[in-house]
Design a protein around this motif. Sequence first.
Motif, PDB file in Angstrom:
ATOM      1  N   LEU A 124       0.806  -1.215   0.000  1.00 27.02           N
ATOM      2  CA  LEU A 124       0.000   0.000   0.000  1.00 27.02           C
ATOM      3  C   LEU A 124       0.844   1.272   0.000  1.00 27.02           C
ATOM      4  N   ASP A 125       2.069   1.202   0.458  1.00 27.56           N
ATOM      5  CA  ASP A 125       2.952   2.369   0.444  1.00 27.56           C
ATOM      6  C   ASP A 125       3.767   2.474  -0.838  1.00 27.56           C
ATOM      7  N   ASP A 126       3.688   1.476  -1.696  1.00 26.79           N
ATOM      8  CA  ASP A 126       4.430   1.485  -2.958  1.00 26.79           C
ATOM      9  C   ASP A 126       3.857   2.564  -3.881  1.00 26.79           C
ATOM     10  N   HIS A 127       4.710   3.363  -4.477  1.00 27.11           N
ATOM     11  CA  HIS A 127       4.229   4.430  -5.347  1.00 27.11           C
ATOM     12  C   HIS A 127       3.577   3.888  -6.625  1.00 27.11           C
ATOM     13  N   ASN A 128       3.732   2.602  -6.923  1.00 28.15           N
ATOM     14  CA  ASN A 128       3.076   1.974  -8.070  1.00 28.15           C
ATOM     15  C   ASN A 128       1.831   1.165  -7.671  1.00 28.15           C
ATOM     16  N   ALA A 129       1.342   1.368  -6.454  1.00 27.16           N
ATOM     17  CA  ALA A 129       0.198   0.584  -5.968  1.00 27.16           C
ATOM     18  C   ALA A 129      -1.041   0.754  -6.840  1.00 27.16           C
ATOM     19  N   ILE A 130      -1.197   1.917  -7.431  1.00 24.70           N
ATOM     20  CA  ILE A 130      -2.372   2.181  -8.261  1.00 24.70           C
ATOM     21  C   ILE A 130      -2.428   1.271  -9.487  1.00 24.70           C
ATOM     22  N   ALA A 131      -1.290   0.689  -9.860  1.00 27.17           N
ATOM     23  CA  ALA A 131      -1.237  -0.196 -11.028  1.00 27.17           C
ATOM     24  C   ALA A 131      -1.019  -1.655 -10.627  1.00 27.17           C
ATOM     25  N   HIS A 132      -1.179  -1.971  -9.346  1.00 25.83           N
ATOM     26  CA  HIS A 132      -0.940  -3.332  -8.867  1.00 25.83           C
ATOM     27  C   HIS A 132      -1.940  -4.305  -9.486  1.00 25.83           C
ATOM     28  N   PHE A 133      -1.520  -5.554  -9.653  1.00 23.11           N
ATOM     29  CA  PHE A 133      -2.414  -6.548 -10.260  1.00 23.11           C
ATOM     30  C   PHE A 133      -3.562  -6.954  -9.341  1.00 23.11           C
ATOM     31  N   LEU A 134      -3.442  -6.764  -8.037  1.00 19.67           N
ATOM     32  CA  LEU A 134      -4.537  -7.080  -7.114  1.00 19.67           C
ATOM     33  C   LEU A 134      -5.520  -5.909  -7.072  1.00 19.67           C
ATOM     34  N   SER A 135      -6.765  -6.202  -7.397  1.00 22.56           N
ATOM     35  CA  SER A 135      -7.774  -5.136  -7.444  1.00 22.56           C
ATOM     36  C   SER A 135      -7.994  -4.485  -6.081  1.00 22.56           C
ATOM     37  N   LEU A 136      -7.847  -5.234  -4.994  1.00 22.04           N
ATOM     38  CA  LEU A 136      -8.019  -4.640  -3.672  1.00 22.04           C
ATOM     39  C   LEU A 136      -6.934  -3.610  -3.368  1.00 22.04           C
ATOM     40  N   VAL A 137      -5.722  -3.851  -3.805  1.00 25.71           N
ATOM     41  CA  VAL A 137      -4.642  -2.871  -3.615  1.00 25.71           C
ATOM     42  C   VAL A 137      -4.983  -1.595  -4.383  1.00 25.71           C
ATOM     43  N   ARG A 138      -5.462  -1.734  -5.608  1.00 26.19           N
ATOM     44  CA  ARG A 138      -5.848  -0.561  -6.401  1.00 26.19           C
ATOM     45  C   ARG A 138      -7.023   0.179  -5.752  1.00 26.19           C
ATOM     46  N   ALA A 139      -8.009  -0.567  -5.278  1.00 28.72           N
ATOM     47  CA  ALA A 139      -9.183   0.055  -4.662  1.00 28.72           C
ATOM     48  C   ALA A 139      -8.803   0.818  -3.392  1.00 28.72           C
ATOM     49  N   ILE A 140      -7.967   0.227  -2.563  1.00 28.35           N
ATOM     50  CA  ILE A 140      -7.517   0.898  -1.330  1.00 28.35           C
ATOM     51  C   ILE A 140      -6.709   2.144  -1.690  1.00 28.35           C
ATOM     52  N   THR A 141      -5.838   2.023  -2.679  1.00 26.06           N
ATOM     53  CA  THR A 141      -5.028   3.165  -3.109  1.00 26.06           C
ATOM     54  C   THR A 141      -5.923   4.307  -3.579  1.00 26.06           C
ATOM     55  N   ASN A 142      -6.953   3.994  -4.339  1.00 24.62           N
ATOM     56  CA  ASN A 142      -7.903   5.027  -4.779  1.00 24.62           C
ATOM     57  C   ASN A 142      -8.628   5.657  -3.599  1.00 24.62           C
ATOM     58  N   MET A 143      -9.021   4.855  -2.620  1.00 21.08           N
ATOM     59  CA  MET A 143      -9.703   5.392  -1.441  1.00 21.08           C
ATOM     60  C   MET A 143      -8.786   6.320  -0.656  1.00 21.08           C
ATOM     61  N   ARG A 144      -7.507   5.967  -0.590  1.00 17.30           N
ATOM     62  CA  ARG A 144      -6.558   6.787   0.162  1.00 17.30           C
ATOM     63  C   ARG A 144      -6.298   8.129  -0.514  1.00 17.30           C
ATOM     64  N   LYS A 145      -6.659   8.261  -1.777  1.00 13.91           N
ATOM     65  CA  LYS A 145      -6.464   9.515  -2.508  1.00 13.91           C
ATOM     66  C   LYS A 145      -7.624  10.481  -2.339  1.00 13.91           C
ATOM     67  N   ARG A 146      -8.632  10.086  -1.581  1.00  9.97           N
ATOM     68  CA  ARG A 146      -9.770  10.976  -1.335  1.00  9.97           C
ATOM     69  C   ARG A 146      -9.309  12.183  -0.519  1.00  9.97           C
ATOM     70  N   ALA A 147     -10.233  13.072  -0.230  1.00 13.73           N
ATOM     71  CA  ALA A 147      -9.927  14.309   0.491  1.00 13.73           C
ATOM     72  C   ALA A 147      -9.781  14.039   1.992  1.00 13.73           C
ATOM     73  N   TRP A 148      -8.762  13.285   2.334  1.00 11.60           N
ATOM     74  CA  TRP A 148      -8.441  13.006   3.725  1.00 11.60           C
ATOM     75  C   TRP A 148      -6.985  12.584   3.802  1.00 11.60           C
ATOM     76  N   ILE A 149      -6.502  12.389   4.986  1.00 10.16           N
ATOM     77  CA  ILE A 149      -5.124  11.950   5.201  1.00 10.16           C
ATOM     78  C   ILE A 149      -5.177  10.558   5.813  1.00 10.16           C
ATOM     79  N   THR A 150      -4.524   9.596   5.166  1.00 10.31           N
ATOM     80  CA  THR A 150      -4.451   8.246   5.729  1.00 10.31           C
ATOM     81  C   THR A 150      -2.986   7.880   5.929  1.00 10.31           C
ATOM     82  N   ASN A 151      -2.720   7.244   7.033  1.00  6.18           N
ATOM     83  CA  ASN A 151      -1.393   6.728   7.326  1.00  6.18           C
ATOM     84  C   ASN A 151      -1.512   5.236   7.538  1.00  6.18           C
ATOM     85  N   ILE A 152      -0.511   4.509   7.106  1.00 11.66           N
ATOM     86  CA  ILE A 152      -0.494   3.069   7.349  1.00 11.66           C
ATOM     87  C   ILE A 152       0.731   2.747   8.189  1.00 11.66           C
ATOM     88  N   LEU A 153       0.504   2.005   9.257  1.00  7.78           N
ATOM     89  CA  LEU A 153       1.571   1.651  10.187  1.00  7.78           C
ATOM     90  C   LEU A 153       1.623   0.155  10.390  1.00  7.78           C
TER      91      LEU A 153
END
Length: 118
Positions: free
Chosen positions: A49-78
């Motif tokens: 999820l922290d990979d700068h290429n996550a938006i193009a990942h082959f797993l659709s869930l990684v792409r979906a989460i990446t898109n959600m994290r781009k919304r008008a909010w701040i998300t951190n992953i730890l």
Amino acid sequence: MGGLAKSIGVSTVLQVELWAIYVGLQVAWDYGLEIPQIQTDNKQVVNLLDDHNAIAHFLSLVRAITNMRKRAWITNILWIPREDNQVADNLTKTAPPRHFQLVIHDTPPTEIGKHFSQ
């Protein structure tokens, strides 16, 4: 303080963790949270999820989460070791088996309440 639980059926550890994050972000958005913090004990998920290429990942869930994290909010992953987050580990066990509806806990369930008194 609250949480959520949901059975997703038979799956891999990676898929379960990604589904938990995806559903958790959906709930956080619906509740209007502005700075949700994603915590996971799975380093692979953090790296994905922290990979700068996550938006193009082959797993659709990684792409979906990446898109959600781009919304008008701040998300951190730890990354957090499982032994340091027994509350979340126990919360995952509160989902009724073969019950695939989302269960939202507005307060800590009694099954995990003991962790808050320590």
